[in-house]
Every structure is written in C-alpha cells, then in structure tokens.
Design a protein around this motif. Structure first.
Motif, PDB file in Angstrom:
ATOM      1  N   GLU A 165       0.817  -1.203   0.000  1.00 55.38           N
ATOM      2  CA  GLU A 165       0.000   0.000   0.000  1.00 55.38           C
ATOM      3  C   GLU A 165       0.856   1.260   0.000  1.00 55.38           C
ATOM      4  OE1 GLU A 165      -3.183   0.320   2.726  1.00 55.38           O
ATOM      5  OE2 GLU A 165      -3.819  -1.768   2.510  1.00 55.38           O
ATOM      6  N   ASP A 166       1.985   1.212   0.657  1.00 50.77           N
ATOM      7  CA  ASP A 166       2.878   2.369   0.673  1.00 50.77           C
ATOM      8  C   ASP A 166       3.460   2.616  -0.714  1.00 50.77           C
ATOM      9  OD1 ASP A 166       4.136   4.516   1.757  1.00 50.77           O
ATOM     10  OD2 ASP A 166       5.720   3.391   2.766  1.00 50.77           O
ATOM     11  N   ILE A 171       3.375   5.809  -5.781  1.00 47.04           N
ATOM     12  CA  ILE A 171       3.146   5.847  -7.226  1.00 47.04           C
ATOM     13  C   ILE A 171       2.036   6.842  -7.556  1.00 47.04           C
ATOM     14  CG2 ILE A 171       2.277   4.493  -9.175  1.00 47.04           C
ATOM     15  CD1 ILE A 171       3.773   2.096  -8.059  1.00 47.04           C
ATOM     16  N   GLN A 172       0.975   6.834  -6.790  1.00 46.04           N
ATOM     17  CA  GLN A 172      -0.107   7.788  -7.001  1.00 46.04           C
ATOM     18  C   GLN A 172       0.364   9.225  -6.788  1.00 46.04           C
ATOM     19  OE1 GLN A 172      -3.111   6.431  -4.278  1.00 46.04           O
ATOM     20  NE2 GLN A 172      -3.772   4.748  -5.597  1.00 46.04           N
ATOM     21  N   ALA A 173       1.224   9.418  -5.781  1.00 40.69           N
ATOM     22  CA  ALA A 173       1.769  10.760  -5.554  1.00 40.69           C
ATOM     23  C   ALA A 173       2.610  11.215  -6.746  1.00 40.69           C
ATOM     24  CB  ALA A 173       2.602  10.778  -4.278  1.00 40.69           C
ATOM     25  N   GLY A 174       3.376  10.281  -7.334  1.00 37.14           N
ATOM     26  CA  GLY A 174       4.152  10.620  -8.527  1.00 37.14           C
ATOM     27  C   GLY A 174       3.275  10.983  -9.705  1.00 37.14           C
ATOM     28  N   TRP A 175       2.184  10.242  -9.895  1.00 36.60           N
ATOM     29  CA  TRP A 175       1.257  10.570 -10.988  1.00 36.60           C
ATOM     30  C   TRP A 175       0.583  11.919 -10.762  1.00 36.60           C
ATOM     31  CZ3 TRP A 175       1.570   9.023 -15.572  1.00 36.60           C
ATOM     32  CH2 TRP A 175       1.874   7.703 -15.908  1.00 36.60           C
ATOM     33  N   ARG A 204      10.173  12.571  -9.724  1.00 32.98           N
ATOM     34  CA  ARG A 204      10.767  11.369  -9.143  1.00 32.98           C
ATOM     35  C   ARG A 204      10.931  11.441  -7.632  1.00 32.98           C
ATOM     36  NH1 ARG A 204      16.225   9.321 -11.776  1.00 32.98           N
ATOM     37  NH2 ARG A 204      17.046  11.127 -10.661  1.00 32.98           N
ATOM     38  N   PRO A 205      11.308  12.594  -7.032  1.00 39.85           N
ATOM     39  CA  PRO A 205      11.388  12.632  -5.568  1.00 39.85           C
ATOM     40  C   PRO A 205      10.071  12.306  -4.872  1.00 39.85           C
ATOM     41  CG  PRO A 205      12.566  14.491  -6.506  1.00 39.85           C
ATOM     42  CD  PRO A 205      11.860  13.830  -7.638  1.00 39.85           C
ATOM     43  N   ALA A 206       8.927  12.605  -5.524  1.00 38.57           N
ATOM     44  CA  ALA A 206       7.636  12.277  -4.912  1.00 38.57           C
ATOM     45  C   ALA A 206       7.445  10.769  -4.821  1.00 38.57           C
ATOM     46  CB  ALA A 206       6.501  12.903  -5.719  1.00 38.57           C
ATOM     47  N   MET A 207       7.966  10.028  -5.789  1.00 36.60           N
ATOM     48  CA  MET A 207       7.850   8.567  -5.745  1.00 36.60           C
ATOM     49  C   MET A 207       8.876   7.927  -4.826  1.00 36.60           C
ATOM     50  SD  MET A 207       6.822   7.306  -9.578  1.00 36.60           S
ATOM     51  CE  MET A 207       8.280   7.922 -10.405  1.00 36.60           C
ATOM     52  N   LEU A 208       9.991   8.607  -4.602  1.00 37.10           N
ATOM     53  CA  LEU A 208      11.061   8.049  -3.769  1.00 37.10           C
ATOM     54  C   LEU A 208      10.964   8.469  -2.311  1.00 37.10           C
ATOM     55  CD1 LEU A 208      14.154   8.428  -6.119  1.00 37.10           C
ATOM     56  CD2 LEU A 208      12.707   6.437  -5.781  1.00 37.10           C
ATOM     57  N   TYR A 209       9.971   9.272  -1.965  1.00 36.52           N
ATOM     58  CA  TYR A 209       9.859   9.762  -0.587  1.00 36.52           C
ATOM     59  C   TYR A 209       9.630   8.593   0.372  1.00 36.52           C
ATOM     60  CZ  TYR A 209       8.170  12.473   3.390  1.00 36.52           C
ATOM     61  OH  TYR A 209       8.009  13.020   4.636  1.00 36.52           O
ATOM     62  N   THR A 210      10.420   8.530   1.432  1.00 41.27           N
ATOM     63  CA  THR A 210      10.395   7.478   2.462  1.00 41.27           C
ATOM     64  C   THR A 210      10.715   6.096   1.905  1.00 41.27           C
ATOM     65  OG1 THR A 210       8.029   6.927   2.286  1.00 41.27           O
ATOM     66  CG2 THR A 210       8.631   8.780   3.717  1.00 41.27           C
ATOM     67  N   SER A 211      11.352   6.012   0.739  1.00 37.98           N
ATOM     68  CA  SER A 211      11.679   4.700   0.168  1.00 37.98           C
ATOM     69  C   SER A 211      12.975   4.124   0.713  1.00 37.98           C
ATOM     70  CB  SER A 211      11.791   4.818  -1.361  1.00 37.98           C
ATOM     71  OG  SER A 211      12.863   5.673  -1.731  1.00 37.98           O
ATOM     72  N   ARG A 223       6.972  -2.714 -10.552  1.00 38.31           N
ATOM     73  CA  ARG A 223       5.848  -1.778 -10.652  1.00 38.31           C
ATOM     74  C   ARG A 223       6.340  -0.339 -10.756  1.00 38.31           C
ATOM     75  NH1 ARG A 223       1.911  -2.210  -5.858  1.00 38.31           N
ATOM     76  NH2 ARG A 223       1.076  -0.429  -7.023  1.00 38.31           N
ATOM     77  N   VAL A 224       7.301   0.018  -9.920  1.00 35.90           N
ATOM     78  CA  VAL A 224       7.819   1.386  -9.928  1.00 35.90           C
ATOM     79  C   VAL A 224       8.526   1.679 -11.244  1.00 35.90           C
ATOM     80  CG1 VAL A 224       9.377   2.988  -8.779  1.00 35.90           C
ATOM     81  CG2 VAL A 224       8.028   1.384  -7.422  1.00 35.90           C
ATOM     82  N   GLU A 225       9.272   0.713 -11.752  1.00 40.03           N
ATOM     83  CA  GLU A 225      10.003   0.928 -13.000  1.00 40.03           C
ATOM     84  C   GLU A 225       9.052   1.063 -14.186  1.00 40.03           C
ATOM     85  OE1 GLU A 225      14.090  -0.792 -15.010  1.00 40.03           O
ATOM     86  OE2 GLU A 225      12.819  -2.138 -13.838  1.00 40.03           O
ATOM     87  N   VAL A 226       7.977   0.288 -14.204  1.00 39.88           N
ATOM     88  CA  VAL A 226       6.984   0.388 -15.282  1.00 39.88           C
ATOM     89  C   VAL A 226       6.334   1.766 -15.286  1.00 39.88           C
ATOM     90  CG1 VAL A 226       4.740  -0.469 -16.057  1.00 39.88           C
ATOM     91  CG2 VAL A 226       6.536  -2.088 -15.461  1.00 39.88           C
TER      92      VAL A 226
END
Length: 335
Positions: A165-166, A171-175, A204-211, A223-226
């Motif tokens: 879910e995280d 991913i949704q934040a990146g979109w 990209r930083p939005a998708m990598l936040y807390t990763s 999934r992230v790469e796609v």
C-alpha cells in the motif's frame, strides 16, 4: 523571531521587536526572568484568537477537518496541537497511555478528537492478539475503530508490515505531480533534456519519498520501474507501439533508472544509521531483538535482507561506512 508573522490581539508585529535590537532583547529578557521567578504568567497572554486552517483533506464544510491555530499575545508564539502517535505492547498499556494523554490535554484546555482517533493492531504476534483480541481501545467512554492501515507522515503503515500500500501511495503521488506538470512535460516545444531535468527534480522525488527503508521485492520494484517508463514515454510523445528501446528514452532525457536511485537511497540511510552513536534512538531501534521465530513458509522480505542483496550486487561490505569518500564513489549513480 521570523518575519511576516500574523499579529496577536495586541496588534504588535514581530518587526517591531526586531527593530528595537539590543533594547528589545533586554526588555524581553527582564520580563521572562520575572515570569520565571514568580511562576505566574500575565493574564493578557491567556487571550488568543483561534484561526481555523483547512487540512486539505475531507469535506470543507466539516468543522472537524480544520485545525485551530491560536494567535496569542506572545511576540512570536504560534501554538497548535498536532498529531500524536502512541505505541504499546498490550491493550491495557495503550488504554492507560491514552487516558493519561486525555487528562493532560484537557487539563490545559485542549480537546482530544474522538472521531478522528484510530488505532492499528499489528499481527506480528498471533498469541498476543488471541489474548487481547476481545479488548477495546477507548478514549474516555468512546470506543475507537480499528484500522487495517493508516497514513502517517507521508507513509502508509499496514498491520501486516507489508509495503504494498505504501508503494501504491507513492506511485499515485508521482502521478499527481506528473499530471500537475503535464503542461510542461507534454509540450513538444520544450527540449527533452529540460523535460528530463524537470522529471528528476519535481516528479521522481515524490515517488522516492520514504523509500529508504522499503524492503522492496522484485515485483514491487518492477511496478515502480513500469510507471517511470510510462511517464518517460509520454514525456517524449511516444508509446509502446513505436517499439523504441528503453535505453533510448533514458539517453534522450538523461534520466537514470529509478531502481538504482532506490538502492542509492537505501545505502545512504544505511550509512546514516551506522554512523550514529549507540545511545541514539535510531541505533537502539535497529538493535531491538524481536522474540519468537519467523513463520513457516516463505518469510517476508526484511530491510536487512534487501540491503544484504544490494551489498552483494555491488561488491560492498558494511565496513566501508567509515570511508565516506570511497563509499560515495561506489554507491553514487547517475540521475
């Protein structure tokens, strides 16, 4: 004292105190010393104006979706109550802590929201859940609703400890960032290199936040790469039907793989943890030993398992954290 702050009921701006210089510091110091020695605060300071501020979530017509900020007579003080997270090993311990917090806050004029408080019971220990499964978590007389997952500080925490879910949330934040910037990203008049730079800085930083702490599996990484490749194709005005290799898009946009950036972030966090003192809370949390054994069948990927695989892939060792220059050279990847 920060500039351009809202004034309190006395209508004295912060800039007035700053203009006084050393004289203002002397006056405030003398005043605060008198308050400290007498243990008595002026009654005027108890007056305040409550300004409701929308939390940017939920119904705008619901009063519970607003946070009240008190503007007081203090020259620079802006006081408000924020979120509080309590962690306990048992239902009894959590109820006791909640009651103490409720009494302390209400004694100081604050009200604990009964509607918005929620709790999450982690199912790591099945025996503990069976022992306390019928007990309720409550604030006063109100029973709180249990949740399967909840969002805290930008992360989605699931009761099972999984990060699916995280990952979906990031991913949704990146979109959302991509759609907000689609007027720039999809403009054919803008050079591809500038689009790639905009993607690296804003999306990209939005998708990598807390990763940094994700124990990411191959399926989640895929999934992230796609998602990233779909964004890059649309930014270039191409689709899968054009049958253009992935490396061509990355070369034109000058964008490295997001998987490499994920791994770089994990190593940076790992080095940060290793350099901390033993008494630091972060270091103590890492050394916590969980009692019991891991479940039968294939266990979940742990962060330390993911990190061990990364060390093997790059030929690194945990001892390299002492040499920061050599470590950065080995883990640094192109943007």
């Amino acid at each position: 004292m920060g500039r351009n702050k809202a004034v309190g009921p006395d209508q004295i701006p912060v800039e007035a105190w700053r203009c006084l210089g050393d004289m203002g510091i002397s006056l405030l110091t003398s005043l605060f010393n008198k308050i400290w020695t007498s243990a008595k605060m002026p009654e005027e300071w108890r007056l305040s104006e409550v300004i409701p501020i929308y939390k940017n979530k939920g119904d705008v017509q619901s009063c519970s979706n607003y946070r009240g900020i008190k503007l007081k007579e203090l020259p620079w003080c802006m006081i408000f109550a924020d979120d509080i997270a309590l962690i306990a090993r048992s239902t009894e311990e959590l109820n006791s802590r909640l009651e103490k917090w409720r009494e302390a806050l209400e004694d100081n004029g604050l009200c604990v929201s009964r509607e918005k408080n929620e709790y999450l019971r982690c199912d790591f220990d099945k025996q503990e859940i069976r022992q306390n499964g019928d007990e309720d978590i409550r604030i006063g007389e109100r029973i709180l609703d249990p949740k399967v997952s909840f969002r805290y500080v930008g992360s989605v925490i699931h009761k099972s400890g999984r990060i699916d879910e995280d990952v979906t949330h990031r991913i949704q934040a990146g979109w959302m960032r991509w759609r907000a910037a689609s007027g720039v990203i999809c403009d054919k008049r803008i050079p591809l290199k500038l689009k790639g730079k905009f993607y690296r800085v804003a999306i990209r930083p939005a998708m990598l936040y807390t990763s940094e702490y994700w124990p990411m599996t191959k399926a989640q990484a895929s999934r992230v790469e796609v998602v990233e490749m779909r964004m890059l194709r649309w930014s270039s005005g191409k689709t899968l039907s054009d049958r253009i290799p992935t490396r061509v898009f990355r070369a034109d946009l000058e964008v490295g793989t997001i998987i490499s950036k994920l791994r770089e972030g994990r190593f940076r966090w790992f080095d940060h943890v290793r350099r901390r003192d033993r008494i630091a809370p972060l270091k103590r949390a890492e050394s916590i030993h969980v009692e019991g054994i891991r479940r039968w069948r294939r266990p979940m990927m742990r962060w330390e398992d993911r990190l061990a695989k990364d060390l093997i892939e790059l030929g690194l060792s945990e001892d390299m954290t002492s040499d920061r220059k050599a470590r950065r050279t080995r883990i640094r990847v192109e943007d």
